[in-house]
Design a protein around this motif. Structure first.
Motif, mmCIF file in Angstrom:
data_model
loop_
_atom_site.group_PDB
_atom_site.id
_atom_site.type_symbol
_atom_site.label_atom_id
_atom_site.label_comp_id
_atom_site.label_asym_id
_atom_site.label_seq_id
_atom_site.Cartn_x
_atom_site.Cartn_y
_atom_site.Cartn_z
ATOM 1 N N UNK A 96 0.469 11.702 6.369
ATOM 2 C CA UNK A 96 -0.597 11.590 7.561
ATOM 3 C C UNK A 96 -0.854 10.268 7.865
ATOM 4 N N UNK A 97 -0.534 9.068 7.399
ATOM 5 C CA UNK A 97 -0.478 7.862 7.742
ATOM 6 C C UNK A 97 -1.768 7.447 7.069
ATOM 7 N N UNK A 147 4.353 0.925 2.235
ATOM 8 C CA UNK A 147 4.256 -0.288 3.376
ATOM 9 C C UNK A 147 3.843 -1.519 2.709
ATOM 10 N N UNK A 148 4.321 -2.582 3.344
ATOM 11 C CA UNK A 148 4.251 -3.974 2.878
ATOM 12 C C UNK A 148 3.822 -5.001 4.064
ATOM 13 N N UNK A 149 2.722 -5.398 4.067
ATOM 14 C CA UNK A 149 2.178 -6.237 5.204
ATOM 15 C C UNK A 149 2.169 -7.734 4.797
ATOM 16 N N UNK A 163 -6.546 4.948 7.908
ATOM 17 C CA UNK A 163 -5.112 5.361 8.163
ATOM 18 C C UNK A 163 -4.566 3.959 8.936
ATOM 19 N N UNK A 164 -3.505 3.777 8.811
ATOM 20 C CA UNK A 164 -2.872 2.348 9.219
ATOM 21 C C UNK A 164 -3.135 2.280 10.712
ATOM 22 N N UNK A 217 0.795 -1.112 -0.127
ATOM 23 C CA UNK A 217 -0.077 0.055 -0.093
ATOM 24 C C UNK A 217 0.780 1.245 0.028
ATOM 25 N N UNK A 218 0.372 2.432 -0.315
ATOM 26 C CA UNK A 218 0.818 3.569 -0.334
ATOM 27 C C UNK A 218 0.274 4.569 0.672
#
Length: 412
Positions: free
Chosen positions: A81-82, A169-171, A106-107, A76-77
């Motif tokens: 501001x998360x 971000x990679x999860x 947000x994350x 994800x991008x």
């Protein structure tokens, strides 16, 4: 015509003059045309190059989009501001949200509250330039599958001016991995409990055998020796007296061996006097048997608070290691030291013997003894560290946690 005056030009003269002069703009036009042709050629070359670059970029963008869309882990991008800007199909499927819903989140909304502070601290270090990326195993909430475990990898994408543009971000869902780890830990704990129970059973059997030796063998042997001594006083035949003395000697040896075996099985000196005193007694026995001087350093507080199983394990470990010294080290002197800190108890045996190559010790005679000690310590959360080299002596250090409990302490 008067002197000094020019004759007027006739029409024929003007025609001849015009024919003699070149056209006024013929040369500049040719030059401009050539320059323009060169410029057009350069522009066409630049256009062709830009088209090739565009096609290459389009190809790379297509490949990156395919990687993004088909990646098996969530990608994800996020803005600074998360907030999510976009997520690939694996991300939306893993989190259980549509692309539209994801853009409104947000994350931090999906991270477990106990794990979020650690993630925020690492993300702040990322923003401040202290890290290029960070990785963290944490718990997150899936909309349709509840609480999950994920391995989060976060990095920043910066512009040419170094300013942060967005976060990549990679999860990876590692719930099964964590479940397997928990199951493995449970199996290990069960094995440890089984080993502890087996060892406790072994110790109880040792004590039973010691009681049997003391009550059923040692005492009858002692009584027989007393009765034989009484009978011996009534004998007058020198041959019978000599035979009685020989029997007395044999009975004495049997009693001595039986008492030693009883002591080795039940360890009364350990149960009655404590670990350090028992090791001092063991050092005296070792010195008498092998002729090697042993010094015991008592640089520690009393260890009566240690569980009985731990004390037995340490005592039998020292006995096994000293036996290795006596059989293999060819040492003249050995030293036993105790010390402890808030968390661990340390017991060290050092000798000035011939030493050995630590990497080859499993193939030597001493290998099984060290292996046995290591395995029993491992069940207690302890370790055995061996430092040695040929001609340099040997130093063996036992480390065990001071928080060992009776149930978790396997005995010999």
């Amino acid at each position: 015509m008067e002197a000094g005056r020019m004759a007027p030009k006739t029409p024929s003269n003007r025609t001849e003059e015009r024919q003699a002069l070149p056209p006024p703009s013929e040369q500049p036009v040719a030059e401009r045309t050539a320059a323009l042709s060169r410029t057009i050629a350069q522009l066409q070359k630049q256009i062709r190059r830009l088209r090739r670059v565009k096609r290459a970029l389009a190809g790379k963008a297509g490949r990156l989009r395919k990687i993004f869309d088909r990646a098996p882990i969530g990608i994800g991008l996020r803005d600074m501001q998360d907030r999510f800007l976009e997520g690939n199909p694996a991300m939306t499927q893993m989190l259980g949200y549509s692309q539209k819903d994801l853009r409104s989140m947000n994350l931090g909304m999906i991270i477990h509250s106990e794990d979020e502070p650690a993630r925020q601290a690492l993300f702040q270090e990322l923003v401040e330039g202290k890290k290029d990326f960070y990785q963290l195993d944490l718990r997150f909430f899936s909309n349709d599958r509840g609480l999950r475990w994920g391995r989060l990898h976060d990095s920043l994408v910066r512009g040419v001016d170094g300013k942060s543009l967005y976060s990549l971000v990679m999860i990876q869902d590692i719930t099964r991995e964590k479940q397997a780890e928990a199951e493995l830990a449970l199996h290990r704990e069960n094995l440890r409990s089984l080993a502890s129970e087996l060892a406790l059973t072994e110790e109880r059997e040792r004590r039973r055998l010691a009681e049997f030796l003391h009550d059923e063998i040692s005492q009858p042997l002692a009584l027989a020796k007393i009765k034989l001594a009484s009978l011996q006083g009534n004998l007058s035949d020198p041959c019978l007296i000599q035979q009685a003395e020989e029997v007395q000697e044999l009975l004495g040896q049997a009693i001595h061996l039986t008492r030693n075996l009883t002591s080795e099985l039940s360890l009364p000196v350990l149960h009655e006097n404590g670990l350090v005193e028992a090791v001092e007694w063991l050092a005296e026995q070792f010195q008498e048997k092998y002729g090697i001087s042993v010094c015991v350093n008592r640089n520690t507080e009393p260890m009566d608070a240690l569980p009985e199983g731990v004390r037995v394990l340490l005592f039998r470990s020292v006995n096994e290691l000293l036996t290795n010294v006596g059989k293999h080290a060819q040492a003249r002197r050995a030293e036993i030291s105790f010390w402890q800190d808030n968390d661990y108890l340390y017991l060290e045996i050092a000798d000035n013997g011939i030493g050995f190559d630590v990497s080859s010790f499993p193939t030597r005679g001493r290998g099984f003894g060290l292996f046995s000690v290591r395995e029993r310590l491992r069940h207690l959360g302890g370790v055995l560290k061996v430092n040695s080299a040929p001609g340099q002596g040997t130093r063996m250090t036992i480390t065990v946690p001071r928080t060992g409990t009776e149930d978790s302490a396997p005995v010999w």
